[in-house]
Enzyme design. Structure first.
Site, PDB file in Angstrom:
ATOM      1  N   GLU A   1       0.807  -1.222   0.000  1.00 13.83           N
ATOM      2  CA  GLU A   1       0.000   0.000   0.000  1.00 13.83           C
ATOM      3  C   GLU A   1       0.846   1.282   0.000  1.00 13.83           C
ATOM      4  O   GLU A   1       0.840   2.076   0.968  1.00 13.83           O
ATOM      5  CB  GLU A   1      -0.977  -0.021   1.171  1.00 13.83           C
ATOM      6  CG  GLU A   1      -1.904  -1.217   1.106  1.00 13.83           C
ATOM      7  CD  GLU A   1      -3.013  -1.199   2.143  1.00 13.83           C
ATOM      8  OE1 GLU A   1      -3.025  -0.313   3.012  1.00 13.83           O
ATOM      9  OE2 GLU A   1      -3.878  -2.089   2.089  1.00 13.83           O
TER      10      GLU A   1
ATOM     11  N   GLU B   1      -5.642  -8.410   0.042  1.00 13.74           N
ATOM     12  CA  GLU B   1      -6.417  -8.023   1.228  1.00 13.74           C
ATOM     13  C   GLU B   1      -7.854  -7.701   0.838  1.00 13.74           C
ATOM     14  O   GLU B   1      -8.074  -6.945  -0.112  1.00 13.74           O
ATOM     15  CB  GLU B   1      -5.822  -6.790   1.924  1.00 13.74           C
ATOM     16  CG  GLU B   1      -4.491  -7.012   2.585  1.00 13.74           C
ATOM     17  CD  GLU B   1      -4.007  -5.773   3.317  1.00 13.74           C
ATOM     18  OE1 GLU B   1      -4.844  -4.950   3.734  1.00 13.74           O
ATOM     19  OE2 GLU B   1      -2.774  -5.606   3.430  1.00 13.74           O
TER      20      GLU B   1
HETATM   21  O1  LIG Z   1      -7.309  -1.411   7.501  1.00 14.80           O
HETATM   22  C1  LIG Z   1      -7.263  -2.781   7.315  1.00 14.80           C
HETATM   23  C2  LIG Z   1      -5.948  -3.156   6.641  1.00 14.80           C
HETATM   24  N1  LIG Z   1      -5.791  -2.367   5.429  1.00 14.80           N
HETATM   25  N2  LIG Z   1      -4.608  -2.623   4.689  1.00 14.80           N
HETATM   26  C3  LIG Z   1      -3.371  -2.638   5.466  1.00 14.80           C
HETATM   27  C4  LIG Z   1      -3.513  -3.430   6.755  1.00 14.80           C
HETATM   28  O2  LIG Z   1      -2.319  -3.345   7.513  1.00 14.80           O
HETATM   29  C5  LIG Z   1      -4.730  -2.946   7.529  1.00 14.80           C
HETATM   30  O3  LIG Z   1      -4.855  -3.632   8.754  1.00 14.80           O
END
Ligand SMILES: OC[C@H]1NNC[C@@H](O)[C@@H]1O
Length: 447
Positions: free
Chosen positions: A166, A353
């Protein structure tokens, strides 16, 4: 009811990240990360929570793997804590840190579960942050050195690598919006960092290719879907700017070799410039083997003059929300995946995810999280639609295996299909765990 069916060869998995589940923050030579510092800065994390213990998966991973095995997943996405390997970010290697991940990966493999390893899931060594962090191009080279060591150390054991998780969160959420570590609020800084992250990704991919090692490598951008409030061009443009922040900004450089002009123009209006050095885009633009997509939510968006960064605003038109107050927007999942196929072609995609925050507790040994089951059904239906329309989906990994440290929200927001009691660290399989287990076993579910 409708049966939603998946290809027999799709991979089914679950995902976590080091700082969110491991604990053992000072154990066996681990150095400090920016999240150790940030979480202990008063006011930064809800309830003053931190990752000192988390799910204690550092000591309990064998129990976690047993739960994965019973679940029936064949791939598990985890991240490596960079400061466990290089306590100061570069230089001396912490052999105990390497040994921990060897023991963990060996246990996964012994249980027939493929490791998918994220090299950077936000826990930058504090020592590198002290020298400017991702704003400093030396951090890019430190990441390439760390990645190269990991590739060679785990050659033959880990065959799916994710460089950066991300990059939008690491750059803009953490250095412009400022709610994540290190918590700055500077658009130029955040934009510079976004370029350095893509460069770090590219240099790590280069190291991987030069090493001649077997396996696949990609990165894992997150994206949100924006739907225009009306068919007025100003609303459509406002939407495209909002989504361009997640999609074109982080996909065009990798898949097309340049930043999107409409975003560069917009940032220039905001006084932001990108300093791209010769050779940078060649590093960023080299082929990768897959892209990981992290999708949670979407919004209806309309133009609002001089409002926030993109002259737009989200409009609540009554979508149901999770306990994180995020819209439940499965249509956006299908539309986003279709947009990626239309704009970037048939790059293999793993959903690295997807999941929801629901804070259902344990009652008489059971967690009735029907809302999470409904969320998963809706989003897997969208995924099935995307597959049927030709999107090259290779696998689905739900976020998350365990309730864990949810960054600025601490332990207040639960995403797991397994409940964790953060006082006793007891794991309890939620109803959604059993539903997902059956879905994996069948390869279909009844909507
Ligand atoms: O907010 C939920 C998830 N989103 N993407 C990155 C993860 O580290 C988060 O926990």
């Amino acid at each position: 009811m409708a049966i939603i069916e998946f290809p027999k060869d799709i991979r089914w998995g679950a995902a976590t990240a080091a700082y969110q589940i491991e604990g053992a923050a000072t154990k066996d030579g681990r150095g400090l990360s920016i999240w150790d510092t940030f979480s202990k800065t008063p006011g930064k994390v809800l309830n003053g929570d931190n990752g000192d213990i988390a799910c204690d998966s550092y000591h309990r991973y064998e129990e976690d793997i047993e739960l994965m095995k019973e679940l029936g997943i064949d791939i598990y996405r985890f991240s490596v804590s960079w400061p466990r390997i290089f306590p100061t970010g570069t230089g001396e290697v912490n052999q105990s840190g390497l040994q921990y991940y060897h023991d963990f990966v060996d246990a996964l493999l012994a249980n027939g579960i493929e490791p998918m390893c994220t090299l950077y899931h936000w826990d930058l060594p504090q020592a590198l942050q002290d020298k400017g962090g991702w704003e400093n191009r030396e951090t890019v080279d430190a990441f390439a050195e760390y990645s190269d060591l990991m590739f060679k150390e785990f050659d033959g054991k880990i065959k799916k690598w994710i460089t950066i998780n991300e990059p939008w969160c690491v750059s803009f959420l953490s250095n412009f919006i400022g709610i994540h570590a290190p918590g700055y609020q500077n658009l130029q800084l955040a934009t510079t960092i976004s370029h350095h992250l893509l460069l770090a990704h590219g240099k790590a991919v280069t190291k991987f290719r030069e090493s001649g090692l077997t396996g696949e490598i990609g990165y894992a951008p997150n994206l949100e879907w924006n739907e225009p409030y009306s068919n007025k061009q100003e609303d459509i443009d406002a939407c495209n700017r909002g989504m361009g922040w997640f999609i074109e900004w982080f996909f065009d450089p990798v898949f097309k070799g340049s930043y999107p002009q409409f975003m560069l123009d917009w940032f220039e209006k905001k006084g932001v410039t990108l300093s791209i050095q010769d050779g940078d885009m060649a590093f960023i633009h080299q082929p990768i083997d897959f892209v990981g997509i992290n999708y949670y939510t979407g919004s209806v968006v309309r133009y609002k003059e001089n409002h926030e960064l993109f002259d737009n605003e989200k409009v609540d038109i009554g979508y149901e929300k999770t306990d994180f107050d995020w819209n439940i927007y499965p249509e956006g999942f299908y539309k986003a995946l279709s947009k990626l196929k239309d704009q970037y072609g048939q790059i293999p995609i793993y959903i690295t995810e997807n999941g929801a925050c629901y804070n259902d507790g344990v009652e008489n040994g059971r967690v009735k999280d029907q809302r999470r089951i409904d969320y998963l059904k809706q989003h897997l239906t969208s995924l099935s639609r995307a597959i049927d329309s030709g999107v090259n989906i290779k696998g689905y990994l739900t976020w998350s295996l365990l309730d864990n440290f949810e960054w600025a929200e601490g332990y207040d927001k639960r995403f797991g299909i397994i409940h964790v009691d953060f006082n006793t660290l007891e794991r309890t399989k939620k109803d959604s765990y059993y539903w997902y287990k059956q879905t994996i076993k069948n390869g279909w579910f009844d909507m």
